[in-house]
Design an enzyme around this catalytic site. Structure first.
Site, PDB file in Angstrom:
ATOM      1  N   ALA A  62       0.861  -1.191   0.000  1.00  0.00           N
ATOM      2  CA  ALA A  62       0.000   0.000   0.000  1.00  0.00           C
ATOM      3  C   ALA A  62       0.894   1.237   0.000  1.00  0.00           C
ATOM      4  O   ALA A  62       2.054   1.179   0.422  1.00  0.00           O
ATOM      5  CB  ALA A  62      -0.896  -0.009   1.230  1.00  0.00           C
ATOM      6  N   GLU A 111      -0.072  -9.292  -0.532  1.00  0.00           N
ATOM      7  CA  GLU A 111      -1.506  -9.604  -0.370  1.00  0.00           C
ATOM      8  C   GLU A 111      -2.196  -9.681  -1.737  1.00  0.00           C
ATOM      9  O   GLU A 111      -3.046 -10.543  -1.968  1.00  0.00           O
ATOM     10  CB  GLU A 111      -2.161  -8.552   0.539  1.00  0.00           C
ATOM     11  CG  GLU A 111      -1.677  -8.697   1.986  1.00  0.00           C
ATOM     12  CD  GLU A 111      -2.081  -7.532   2.880  1.00  0.00           C
ATOM     13  OE1 GLU A 111      -1.849  -6.372   2.481  1.00  0.00           O
ATOM     14  OE2 GLU A 111      -2.619  -7.781   3.969  1.00  0.00           O
TER      15      GLU A 111
END
Ligand SMILES: C/C=C/C(=O)SCCNC(=O)CCNC(=O)[C@H](O)C(C)(C)COP(=O)(O)OP(=O)(O)OC[C@H]1O[C@@H](n2cnc3c(N)ncnc32)[C@H](O)[C@@H]1OP(=O)(O)O
Length: 257
Positions: A62, A111
């Protein structure tokens, strides 16, 4: 799509994350990924997808810099939920997705890779969930998917220490299908994709429905669903062609989509 490049090579769609140096998954990149899936949902000719990153890394996670623009707990939870929903959509996608991982797949990058159906990594790539080094935790389903691949003990170790493993280790743990030299990554991934695209479309889609079902259903209902799908594929021309080709000792030509 400003930060993703989508190109088709016969029946394979290649999605490249184009936000070097880190290919950090800012919210606009997640939006682009969602748009790419919208496009591929409409495209019946695509039978396999390759997801890769431009530059030095697959993705470093992120966008840490974007975190500073958020304040409320609800904004952070919202960011996590949006990422989780997108990655669940990817995991349930009807077309198999292969992540081609070089450099690093860290945090949200790993992820994302874990929500793909297969992962080919370079021997020295770094794969990890380093969020605890930032005083936070994984938020795009890392705590839920990592133990599936590496087992609970290794997942605790990787998440609690924040230390990455190498591509070679990832392959030996089952987190990656295979680790290869950097210069062989593209050819290995494309070879895997073409083995898949040679199969019948309806067979591919049935498998893509059945394997995710095994994560959430009990064994008996999974068997029931498999039996139904088995019956359904026999209604396709490709099943007749595949069986006939075996009997005639020739390669099958599959055309159903
Ligand atoms: C819900 C999900 C949560 C999360 O995913 S949280 C994020 C988890 N990820 C991380 O913690 C990884 C952070 N990044 C790193 O550890 C390192 O970086 C790398 C190992 C990926 C690469 O190290 P090196 O080769 O030394 O390069 P460099 O100078 O650190 O990075 C190059 C530029 O990329 C930016 N960058 C790296 N990762 C991120 C990121 N995740 N978000 C935003 N920017 C990132 C840096 O700051 C720098 O930028 P500049 O050149 O302007 O200094």
């Amino acid at each position: 799509m400003d930060y993703l490049h989508l190109e088709k090579k016969e029946h394979v769609a290649v999605i490249t994350i184009q936000s070097p140096p880190a290919n950090a998954l800012a919210s606009y990149i997640l939006k682009d990924l969602s748009k790419a899936l919208d496009q591929l949902e409409e495209d019946q000719s695509v039978k396999a997808i390759v997801l890769k990153g431009e530059g030095k890394f697959f993705s470093a996670g992120a966008d840490i810099k974007e975190f500073t623009s958020l304040q409320e707990q609800s904004e952070f939870s919202n960011l996590a939920t949006k990422g989780q929903d997108l990655f669940t959509r990817l995991e349930n996608f009807h077309i198999p997705v292969i992540a081609a991982i070089h450099g690093a797949a860290l945090g949200g990058g790993l992820e994302l890779a874990m929500s793909c159906h297969m992962r080919i990594v370079t021997n020295s790539a770094k794969l990890g969930l380093p969020e605890l080094n930032l005083g936070i935790i994984p938020g795009f389903a890392g705590t839920q998917r990592l133990p599936r691949y590496v087992g609970q003990a290794k997942a605790y170790e990787m998440i609690l220490t924040g230390e990455p493993i190498t591509g070679n280790e990832a392959a030996s743990l089952g987190l990656a299908n295979m680790a290869v030299a950097e210069e062989e990554l593209e050819s290995t991934v494309m070879a895997l994709a073409s083995k898949i695209t040679a199969k019948s479309g309806p067979s591919i889609h049935a498998v893509m429905r059945l394997i995710p079902y095994s994560f959430t259903s009990n064994f008996e209902s999974g068997l029931k669903r498999e039996g139904e799908e088995f019956g359904k594929v026999f209604g396709n021309k490709d099943a007749k062609e595949g069986v006939q080709a075996f009997i005639e000792k020739r390669k099958p030509q599959f055309n159903d989509q």
